[in-house]
Enzyme design. Sequence first.
Site, PDB file in Angstrom:
ATOM      1  N   ARG A  54      -7.802  16.447  59.132  1.00 43.03           N
ATOM      2  CA  ARG A  54      -6.884  17.273  59.929  1.00 43.03           C
ATOM      3  C   ARG A  54      -7.229  17.242  61.412  1.00 43.03           C
ATOM      4  O   ARG A  54      -6.434  17.690  62.236  1.00 43.03           O
ATOM      5  CB  ARG A  54      -6.919  18.719  59.420  1.00 43.03           C
ATOM      6  CG  ARG A  54      -6.443  18.872  57.985  1.00 43.03           C
ATOM      7  CD  ARG A  54      -6.585  20.298  57.497  1.00 43.03           C
ATOM      8  NE  ARG A  54      -6.295  20.409  56.075  1.00 43.03           N
ATOM      9  CZ  ARG A  54      -6.389  21.524  55.365  1.00 43.03           C
ATOM     10  NH1 ARG A  54      -6.773  22.640  55.977  1.00 43.03           N
ATOM     11  NH2 ARG A  54      -6.123  21.528  54.087  1.00 43.03           N
TER      12      ARG A  54
ATOM     13  N   LYS B 113      -5.924  18.462  41.554  1.00 42.63           N
ATOM     14  CA  LYS B 113      -6.020  19.650  42.395  1.00 42.63           C
ATOM     15  C   LYS B 113      -4.705  20.413  42.287  1.00 42.63           C
ATOM     16  O   LYS B 113      -3.647  19.868  42.631  1.00 42.63           O
ATOM     17  CB  LYS B 113      -6.278  19.247  43.857  1.00 42.63           C
ATOM     18  CG  LYS B 113      -6.265  20.440  44.818  1.00 42.63           C
ATOM     19  CD  LYS B 113      -6.646  20.045  46.234  1.00 42.63           C
ATOM     20  CE  LYS B 113      -5.489  19.471  47.003  1.00 42.63           C
ATOM     21  NZ  LYS B 113      -5.752  19.434  48.469  1.00 42.63           N
TER      22      LYS B 113
ATOM     23  N   GLU C 293     -15.862  18.575  51.198  1.00 43.43           N
ATOM     24  CA  GLU C 293     -14.601  17.889  51.463  1.00 43.43           C
ATOM     25  C   GLU C 293     -14.290  17.979  52.956  1.00 43.43           C
ATOM     26  O   GLU C 293     -13.958  19.056  53.459  1.00 43.43           O
ATOM     27  CB  GLU C 293     -13.460  18.515  50.661  1.00 43.43           C
ATOM     28  CG  GLU C 293     -12.109  17.870  50.938  1.00 43.43           C
ATOM     29  CD  GLU C 293     -10.936  18.647  50.350  1.00 43.43           C
ATOM     30  OE1 GLU C 293      -9.824  18.531  50.911  1.00 43.43           O
ATOM     31  OE2 GLU C 293     -11.135  19.370  49.350  1.00 43.43           O
TER      32      GLU C 293
END
Length: 207
Positions: free
Chosen positions: A46, A129, A42
């Site tokens: 960011r 999640k 993943e």
Amino acid sequence: MTMTLLDIMRTSAVIPVIAIDDPDHAVPLARALVAGGIRVLEVTLRTKHGLGAIRAMSAVEGAIVGVGTLTQPEEFAAARDAGAVFGVSPGLTPALIAAAKSSGLPLLPGVMTPSEVMAAREHGFQQLKLFPAVPAGGVGMLSAIGGPLPDVTFCPTGGISQETASQFLALKNVACVGGSWLTPKDAIAAGNWDRITDLAKAASSLR
């Protein structure tokens, strides 16, 4: 062969949450993780290098690359075009639901409460999640949710470590966990790929 989101979640016991600060690190990092048995990666948005890293890592043999930290609708198509085969978001909004459907990118949305789980399920999301997992109640929360909502499968992320991951993976409604401990910043900065491969091997052995 096209993998479903659940197939992807079941491929690796741990999905590393990756933030790339230097684009030159993307390929060797992906190779080190895959060499240790961690294939699902993943790559978060960011940092400004997120999309470029997804593009580079997608070319690494054996890697199954997704995009993390999806918070804006326009990010879905951009990540898909860069090579991402799944997406992860910290939460779920109507705009993100629409973007996921229009882009065709399978989405693993973040939820924190039973009501959020039920709302996500109403929109067709059965793989979720739990985030942030430990502040949200961790193993106890997931065990409790599994009673009334047994058809939902989770990838808890947030506050999980190598030492606690097995507690989560032992639950019937957990397919994998997310974590950043596989990619320590000091190891990446030093180019210590062997250390990362060793961390990946330890994570792979959790299941």
